[in-house]
Design a protein around this motif. Structure first.
Motif, PDB file in Angstrom:
ATOM      1  N   GLY A  17      -7.530   8.614  13.388  1.00 34.44           N
ATOM      2  CA  GLY A  17      -6.854   9.156  12.604  1.00 34.44           C
ATOM      3  C   GLY A  17      -7.681  10.057  11.592  1.00 34.44           C
TER       4      GLY A  17
ATOM      5  N   SER B 181       1.880   4.983   8.249  1.00 34.91           N
ATOM      6  CA  SER B 181       2.604   5.193   7.091  1.00 34.91           C
ATOM      7  C   SER B 181       3.838   6.123   7.489  1.00 34.91           C
ATOM      8  CB  SER B 181       1.496   6.008   6.264  1.00 34.91           C
ATOM      9  OG  SER B 181       1.005   7.247   7.061  1.00 34.91           O
TER      10      SER B 181
ATOM     11  N   ASN C 205      -3.755   8.874  18.564  1.00 32.03           N
ATOM     12  CA  ASN C 205      -4.012   8.259  17.097  1.00 32.03           C
ATOM     13  C   ASN C 205      -3.242   6.814  17.406  1.00 32.03           C
ATOM     14  OD1 ASN C 205      -4.977   7.633  14.486  1.00 32.03           O
ATOM     15  ND2 ASN C 205      -3.718   9.496  13.752  1.00 32.03           N
TER      16      ASN C 205
ATOM     17  N   ARG D  13       3.222  12.634  15.288  1.00 32.88           N
ATOM     18  CA  ARG D  13       1.825  12.459  15.196  1.00 32.88           C
ATOM     19  C   ARG D  13       1.175  12.548  16.657  1.00 32.88           C
ATOM     20  NH1 ARG D  13      -0.417   7.356  12.037  1.00 32.88           N
ATOM     21  NH2 ARG D  13      -1.726   6.520  13.198  1.00 32.88           N
TER      22      ARG D  13
ATOM     23  N   SER E  22      -4.132   0.830   3.459  1.00 31.62           N
ATOM     24  CA  SER E  22      -5.363  -0.405   3.434  1.00 31.62           C
ATOM     25  C   SER E  22      -6.671  -0.018   4.052  1.00 31.62           C
ATOM     26  CB  SER E  22      -4.566  -1.282   4.547  1.00 31.62           C
ATOM     27  OG  SER E  22      -4.940  -0.825   5.764  1.00 31.62           O
TER      28      SER E  22
ATOM     29  N   LYS F 222     -14.354   6.707  14.656  1.00 34.21           N
ATOM     30  CA  LYS F 222     -14.002   5.342  15.037  1.00 34.21           C
ATOM     31  C   LYS F 222     -12.482   5.048  14.547  1.00 34.21           C
ATOM     32  CE  LYS F 222     -16.173   2.023  16.264  1.00 34.21           C
ATOM     33  NZ  LYS F 222     -15.714   1.282  17.356  1.00 34.21           N
TER      34      LYS F 222
ATOM     35  N   THR G  94      -8.861  -2.199  21.659  1.00 33.89           N
ATOM     36  CA  THR G  94      -8.594  -2.918  20.256  1.00 33.89           C
ATOM     37  C   THR G  94      -7.559  -2.658  19.749  1.00 33.89           C
ATOM     38  OG1 THR G  94      -9.714  -1.196  19.078  1.00 33.89           O
ATOM     39  CG2 THR G  94     -11.298  -2.779  20.126  1.00 33.89           C
TER      40      THR G  94
ATOM     41  N   ILE H 295      -9.702  -0.337   6.374  1.00 35.66           N
ATOM     42  CA  ILE H 295      -9.746  -0.689   7.665  1.00 35.66           C
ATOM     43  C   ILE H 295     -11.171  -1.136   7.988  1.00 35.66           C
ATOM     44  CG2 ILE H 295      -9.533  -0.162  10.055  1.00 35.66           C
ATOM     45  CD1 ILE H 295      -7.415   2.001   9.059  1.00 35.66           C
TER      46      ILE H 295
ATOM     47  N   ARG I 203      -2.605  -6.006  10.425  1.00 37.70           N
ATOM     48  CA  ARG I 203      -2.570  -6.521   9.113  1.00 37.70           C
ATOM     49  C   ARG I 203      -1.405  -7.155   8.705  1.00 37.70           C
ATOM     50  NH1 ARG I 203      -1.327  -4.523   4.101  1.00 37.70           N
ATOM     51  NH2 ARG I 203       0.280  -2.674   3.792  1.00 37.70           N
TER      52      ARG I 203
ATOM     53  N   ARG J 235     -11.933   2.952   7.106  1.00 38.14           N
ATOM     54  CA  ARG J 235     -11.314   3.633   6.009  1.00 38.14           C
ATOM     55  C   ARG J 235     -11.414   2.903   4.616  1.00 38.14           C
ATOM     56  NH1 ARG J 235      -5.088   4.693   7.044  1.00 38.14           N
ATOM     57  NH2 ARG J 235      -4.918   2.446   6.426  1.00 38.14           N
TER      58      ARG J 235
ATOM     59  N   HIS K 188       1.645  -5.088  12.428  1.00 37.37           N
ATOM     60  CA  HIS K 188       2.014  -5.664  11.280  1.00 37.37           C
ATOM     61  C   HIS K 188       2.611  -7.107  11.599  1.00 37.37           C
ATOM     62  CE1 HIS K 188       1.465  -1.903   9.448  1.00 37.37           C
ATOM     63  NE2 HIS K 188       1.486  -2.095   8.251  1.00 37.37           N
TER      64      HIS K 188
ATOM     65  N   THR L 140       0.732  -1.339  -0.157  1.00 33.21           N
ATOM     66  CA  THR L 140       0.176  -0.178  -0.125  1.00 33.21           C
ATOM     67  C   THR L 140       0.849   1.355   0.226  1.00 33.21           C
ATOM     68  OG1 THR L 140      -0.221  -0.033   2.418  1.00 33.21           O
ATOM     69  CG2 THR L 140      -1.856  -1.088   1.174  1.00 33.21           C
TER      70      THR L 140
HETATM   71  O1  TXA Z   1      -1.771   0.595   4.383  1.00 33.92           O
HETATM   72  C1  TXA Z   1      -1.817   0.777   5.728  1.00 33.92           C
HETATM   73  O2  TXA Z   1      -2.726   0.665   6.421  1.00 33.92           O
HETATM   74  C2  TXA Z   1      -0.333   1.400   5.916  1.00 33.92           C
HETATM   75  C3  TXA Z   1       0.718   0.541   5.920  1.00 33.92           C
HETATM   76  C4  TXA Z   1       2.001   1.007   6.241  1.00 33.92           C
HETATM   77  O3  TXA Z   1       0.556  -0.754   6.730  1.00 33.92           O
HETATM   78  N1  TXA Z   1      -0.574   1.896   7.124  1.00 33.92           N
HETATM   79  C5  TXA Z   1      -1.193   3.063   7.700  1.00 33.92           C
HETATM   80  O4  TXA Z   1      -1.152   3.474   8.942  1.00 33.92           O
HETATM   81  O5  TXA Z   1      -1.805   3.786   6.888  1.00 33.92           O
HETATM   82  P1  TXA Z   1      -1.797   4.811   9.570  1.00 33.92           P
HETATM   83  O6  TXA Z   1      -1.200   4.857  10.984  1.00 33.92           O
HETATM   84  O7  TXA Z   1      -1.450   5.998   8.597  1.00 33.92           O
HETATM   85  O8  TXA Z   1      -3.186   4.713   9.448  1.00 33.92           O
HETATM   86  C6  TXA Z   1      -3.884   3.928  10.553  1.00 33.92           C
HETATM   87  C7  TXA Z   1      -5.377   4.464  10.851  1.00 33.92           C
HETATM   88  C8  TXA Z   1      -5.444   5.668  11.610  1.00 33.92           C
HETATM   89  O9  TXA Z   1      -6.468   6.601  11.039  1.00 33.92           O
HETATM   90  C9  TXA Z   1      -5.704   4.889  12.863  1.00 33.92           C
HETATM   91  O10 TXA Z   1      -6.557   6.223  13.750  1.00 33.92           O
HETATM   92  C10 TXA Z   1      -6.519   3.692  12.651  1.00 33.92           C
HETATM   93  O11 TXA Z   1      -5.847   3.226  11.383  1.00 33.92           O
HETATM   94  N2  TXA Z   1      -6.542   2.963  13.852  1.00 33.92           N
HETATM   95  C11 TXA Z   1      -5.457   2.249  14.364  1.00 33.92           C
HETATM   96  N3  TXA Z   1      -5.827   1.414  15.279  1.00 33.92           N
HETATM   97  C12 TXA Z   1      -7.169   1.460  15.553  1.00 33.92           C
HETATM   98  C13 TXA Z   1      -8.240   1.244  16.314  1.00 33.92           C
HETATM   99  N4  TXA Z   1      -7.996   0.243  17.222  1.00 33.92           N
HETATM  100  N5  TXA Z   1      -9.386   1.413  16.218  1.00 33.92           N
HETATM  101  C14 TXA Z   1      -9.736   2.303  14.990  1.00 33.92           C
HETATM  102  N6  TXA Z   1      -9.134   2.765  14.291  1.00 33.92           N
HETATM  103  C15 TXA Z   1      -7.450   2.564  14.395  1.00 33.92           C
END
Ligand code: TXA
Ligand code: MG
Length: 339
Positions: free
Chosen positions: A229, A145, A63, A59, A183, A226, A119, A185, A123, A197, A68, A36
């Motif tokens: 981020g 990211s 958030n 960050r 990805s 939810k 939670t 979500i 991935r 997402r 992984h 991704t």
């Molecule tokens: O493709 C991807 O998902 C990339 C690659 C590196 O794996 N990672 C990515 O991570 O986009 P990040 O941190 O930029 O975005 C993760 C999102 C954030 O919006 C965060 O708030 C949400 O996932 N998130 C993480 N843990 C969560 C949880 N327990 N409940 C709800 N949202 C969560």
């Protein structure tokens, strides 16, 4: 000083990977490619290492990060239980660009990974470099990211350098990220599961495997996001972005109107739109296929920062299939503004 470690997707990179794993075991961060976008990884069991991710990215600490893994067996180390529908989705879409929000096993990970939530997002990437590296590491690697917070996500090692040079010790350069959008979500701790997402695993693909899915409307609920981020500004290049359906009749007039106000316009579009007025053209490639456009989007938004322009007009697409994910990112980059 940031070391860039080049790896060849098809070669034997064990030595390089071992260097990165040792770095993780020592509580340091390292960026690596996924299918991704590039992620900024650290040992999810080590709170000090995780703090370095938040620090390097700038960050907000509320958030949470995605964890992984390289092999499915790693789940039991930190997940309380895997709900039935999550099992189905995991079987269908892992390895691949699906993040599953699952119940966290209490105390199994550093608290700052999940920003205190019960939670955690997990991935298993399909990118060969990510898989080999994560399998060798055999520990949960938290990785958001690998961009500075608020910037477009990095789809090449050079983008990571642009944002984080001197702030992190290592980048694994495994070439461009192919999907180019983060990805999908899905929260499996609620019933029916909720899409938090959109991504290249589309709503339709998910529904065909797990049945019902709660809609993405909640993503826009600024008061109770939810996916925490999603409430922050994202993907923004320096100049303001305006969206437009480039086949609309009045597009030429509207762009000329901006230019007559003295604004230099960067047009972000596929090559077939080079005929529209612009001061700079940033290509999304030749193909109008939504996958190809998506894979180029973040790089194109970054390119705009190198140009002497005042405003960016970006091509909009129908929000269907992967187009939904593309438009979700574009609308964020544009702050919801249209030409
Ligand atoms: O493709 C991807 O998902 C990339 C690659 C590196 O794996 N990672 C990515 O991570 O986009 P990040 O941190 O930029 O975005 C993760 C999102 C954030 O919006 C965060 O708030 C949400 O996932 N998130 C993480 N843990 C969560 C949880 N327990 N409940 C709800 N949202 C969560
Ligand atoms: Mg991000």
């Amino acid at each position: 000083m940031t070391n860039c470690v080049h790896v060849d997707r098809n070669g034997d990179n064990t030595k390089s990977y071992q260097q990165i794993v040792d770095n993780w075991l020592q509580g340091e961060v390292a960026a690596f490619p996924t299918e991704t976008v590039y992620g900024l990884g650290a040992d999810a069991r080590n709170a000090q290492a995780i703090a370095k991710i938040y620090e390097a990215k700038g960050r907000p600490s509320d958030n949470p990060l995605i964890v992984h893994i390289g092999q499915i067996e790693q789940l039991q180390g930190f997940i309380d239980h895997v709900p039935e529908k999550a099992k189905l989705a995991i079987e269908a879409f892992w390895p691949g660009p699906l993040t599953a929000i699952l119940p966290l096993k209490s105390g199994a990970l550093a608290e700052n990974v999940s920003a205190g939530l019960s939670t955690v997002g997990v991935r298993m990437p399909s990118h060969p470099v990510a898989r080999e590296l994560l399998t060798l590491a055999n520990m949960p690697i938290a990785a958001p990211s690998a961009n500075r917070s608020g910037k477009p996500s990095p789809t090449a090692a050079s983008h990571v350098l642009e944002d984080l040079e001197g702030r992190i010790p290592y980048i694994v350069d495994g070439g461009p990220a192919t999907a180019g959008l983060e990805s999908t979500i899905v929260d499996f701790t609620v019933e029916p599961p909720a899409l938090l997402r959109p991504g290249s695993i589309t709503e339709e693909m998910l529904i065909s495997v797990i049945g019902e899915l709660q809609g993405a409307g909640r993503l826009r609920d600024q008061d109770a996001p939810k996916a925490p981020g999603m409430k922050y500004t994202h993907y923004a290049p320096e100049a303001p972005v305006l969206l437009a359906f480039l086949d609309d009749e009045d597009v030429t007039d509207k762009i000329e109107q901006l230019r007559s106000q003295g604004k230099r316009v960067a047009l972000v579009a596929t090559d077939s739109y080079r005929g529209l007025p612009h001061d700079a053209f940033v290509s999304l490639g030749e193909s109008n296929e939504i996958e190809a456009v998506s894979s180029r989007l973040f790089a194109a938004l970054r390119e705009c920062n190198q140009l002497p322009i005042d405003v960016i007009v970006a091509a909009a697409y129908p929000a269907e299939g992967i187009g939904k994910a593309l438009m979700n990112r574009l609308e964020k980059a544009a702050g919801g503004n249209w030409l």
